[in-house]
Design an enzyme around this catalytic site. Structure first.
Site, short mmCIF file in Angstrom:
data_model
loop_
_atom_site.label_atom_id
_atom_site.label_comp_id
_atom_site.label_asym_id
_atom_site.label_seq_id
_atom_site.Cartn_x
_atom_site.Cartn_y
_atom_site.Cartn_z
N GLU A 93 -34.13 -19.23 -87.73
CA GLU A 93 -33.97 -19.40 -89.33
C GLU A 93 -33.15 -18.28 -90.18
OE1 GLU A 93 -34.78 -22.02 -90.55
OE2 GLU A 93 -36.18 -23.01 -89.11
N GLY A 94 -32.14 -17.81 -89.21
CA GLY A 94 -31.33 -16.61 -89.89
C GLY A 94 -31.91 -15.36 -89.35
#
Length: 594
Positions: A442-443
């Site tokens: 998610e980053g």
């Protein structure tokens, strides 16, 4: 095997005493249907489900793992399908969904607590419905009415599940260079061709259909991220009457063999001219996808919180039960050959580090959740915009700082067990392995730090951050509680303000300043956020009788004395700048030439 009891008293304290959620709901016409009695029942039911259904599958799911059976078939571990059916039939998937399409319309301030319990008891299982929730958030915000009517109800009910397909073998963070193509058809659909990797829940046996949200580029699309569009690609095509049609040309090519979350199917997905439909306008794919990313990244912080909570509960109980050595002060159990290790100060240090992280991160996640709810539900446009700005500023911290500190906390708790923490049967090593991924997907956290410092601070000359500091100072100055957290928080706010000015002054002359200082700057800001949360908790507990409330002040004492000083260390590293990092020649790192 690890044990768990949901911290319902702590959750209710945060929800009602700290943030006064009932008043927030009743003064917002879009949330007036939410009442604390119903929320209490929801939390009680999820506490039972997570403890009695999900936790028993956690270790066995890790042992068995998701399995690729060939020909695109993926199976989940024994018991997962039955558990998912229970979960779906109880209405959990659509708890926060749009009521117009079968959702229940509860705010993030409620769903974050149910998500925390799921991530605490079974991180792998929690990811399956979490990706579906993310897909529904994106569709509800960006899809056409026809698409919503066709897909949302079955997604909210859990009959279907969802994914988000971003990453490609050559394109992780840099989505602008994706190669997946979308070729238009005469009927308004597109043929999607390309390969996506690291797709959580890309294939499994839990639902009858899987709805993929896929980033791809149309012919003649602009270069880079501006040319990305979003497409809805079902595993099975859906007929106009809602029934399932032919199998689409999308399949799992394999699943990844991972360090942790082994029961979660992380797939390589091959799209071979699969039929898909554009969601939103052409070339707006990233903005559509990022509608859900703020929610998803806060949820990753909850994954970290879940790992911390499970690790802490089990480490604390082990420390109370485990006899080893004698207390430094006096013998505590003369009838036994040794005192419990809970009497050793260093063991308490590790436990209190984890406990402080658990309580501060839960409070911070609730703070951001309230901002998300204000942005989504408020009829006051000015308040909604202010909340959106706050969400943009703090989401990187909610994702990166919370998961960094969570991994540290799980390792501390594993250390409490000594050698037993390294042994599979106790469950601690699985918690560490499972929690590790939250820092990566998610980053990745370094990218989150770059986003925080580069985009959310530097690009607007610190305006968003300075506004947040003003809020913190206003709250702390008006506290009625007499506690060291007040002066400590004000001092920390001053440090962050000065640090912001230092970085803004340096970036013009040092090209790598943001990249080199981002993580330390984000951590310094994260500790300030925790200080603010402890100030809120101390104020909410002030004047209330009972050990529970007294311990809120004691834990804040510990935070001020033993954790918050780290902020100054990170500030010093930021002040040192990027030159000590960038002064080495490339040959220093090129070991192949040695």
């Amino acid at each position: 095997m690890a044990d768990y009891n949901a911290p319902l008293q702590d959750m209710r304290f945060i929800l009602t005493d700290v943030f006064d959620a009932p008043s927030f709901w009743q003064t917002n016409e879009n949330l007036a249907h939410v009442d604390i009695e119903t929320v209490d029942m929801i939390l009680e039911e999820m506490a039972k489900f997570s403890k009695n259904v999900l936790l028993p599958l956690n270790q066995s799911g890790d042992d068995e793992g998701a399995r690729y059976q060939g020909d695109g078939v993926v199976t989940t571990p024994t018991g997962f399908k039955d558990a998912y059916q229970q979960y779906a039939e109880s209405g959990w998937v659509g708890l926060g969904g749009n009521p117009e399409f079968g959702g229940q319309g509860f705010p993030k301030m409620v769903t974050m607590l149910t998500e925390e319990m799921m991530f605490t008891t079974n991180q792998s299982f929690a990811l399956y419905p979490n990706l579906t929730v993310g897909a529904t958030i994106c569709l509800n915000a960006a899809a056409s009415e026809a698409q919503k009517e066709k897909y949302l109800e079955n997604l909210y009910s859990g009959i279907w599940s969802g994914t988000m397909c971003l990453t490609e073998p050559h394109a992780g963070t840099d989505l602008g260079i994706i190669k997946t193509k979308a070729t238009p058809n005469d009927d308004g659909s597109y043929n999607i061709s390309g390969t996506k990797i690291f797709i959580t829940g890309g294939e499994h046996d839990l639902t009858e259909n899987i709805i993929h949200l896929v980033l791809a580029k149309t012919p003649n699309a602009p270069e880079g991220s501006k040319g990305i569009s979003l497409f809805l690609v079902p595993k099975f095509l859906v007929n106009d009457d809602g029934s399932l049609g032919a199998r689409n040309k999308v399949a799992a090519g394999s699943i990844e063999h991972k360090m942790g979350i082994k029961a979660s199917a992380t797939c390589v997905m091959n799209f071979d001219g699969a039929q898909g439909w554009m969601v939103g306008a052409e070339n707006t794919g990233l903005s559509s996808m990022f509608i859900m990313m703020n929610y998803e990244r806060v949820t990753m912080g909850l994954q970290g919180l879940g790992g911390t909570e499970l690790a802490y509960q089990n480490a604390a109980q082990y420390a109370v039960d485990r006899g080893q050595g004698r207390s430094d002060t006096q013998i505590q159990s003369p009838e036994k050959p040794a005192d419990a290790i809970i009497y050793h100060a260093d063991v308490r240090r590790m436990l209190l580090n984890a406990k402080a992280n658990s309580e501060a991160s839960r409070c911070f996640a609730m703070y951001v959740a309230k901002q998300l709810d204000t942005e989504k539900f408020s009829t006051d446009m000015e308040a909604a915009q202010a909340a959106a700005t706050r969400v943009a500023l703090l989401t990187p911290i909610a994702k990166a700082f919370l998961t960094d500190k969570a991994f540290e906390a799980t390792v501390d708790c594993q250390q409490v067990f000594g050698g037993h923490g390294y042994i599979k049967e106790w469950g601690m090593e699985q918690i560490v392995r499972d929690t590790r991924i939250a820092q990566i997907y998610e980053g990745a956290n370094g990218i989150q730090a770059l986003d925080f410092l580069g985009r959310k601070v530097a690009k607007n000359d610190g305006k968003y951050l300075l506004n947040f500091l003003e809020e913190i100072r206003d709250f702390v100055t008006n506290m009625t509680a007499d506690h060291a957290i007040k002066s400590a928080t004000l001092k920390s706010a001053d440090t962050i303000e000065q640090l912001t000015k230092t970085v803004l002054n340096n970036i013009g002359s040092r090209k790598s300043e943001i990249n080199g200082c981002a993580v330390d700057f984000m951590h310094a800001a994260g500790y300030l956020c925790y200080a603010y949360m402890f100030a809120m908790m101390v104020e909410a507990a002030n004047g209330k009788d009972g050990v529970f409330y007294d311990n809120k002040a004691k834990l804040a004492d510990y935070f001020v004395a033993r954790i918050l000083p780290r902020l100054e260390a990170h500030a010093k590293m930021v002040e040192a700048g990027s030159d000590p990092i960038m002064s080495f020649d490339l040959d220093y790192f090129n070991q192949a030439k040695s």
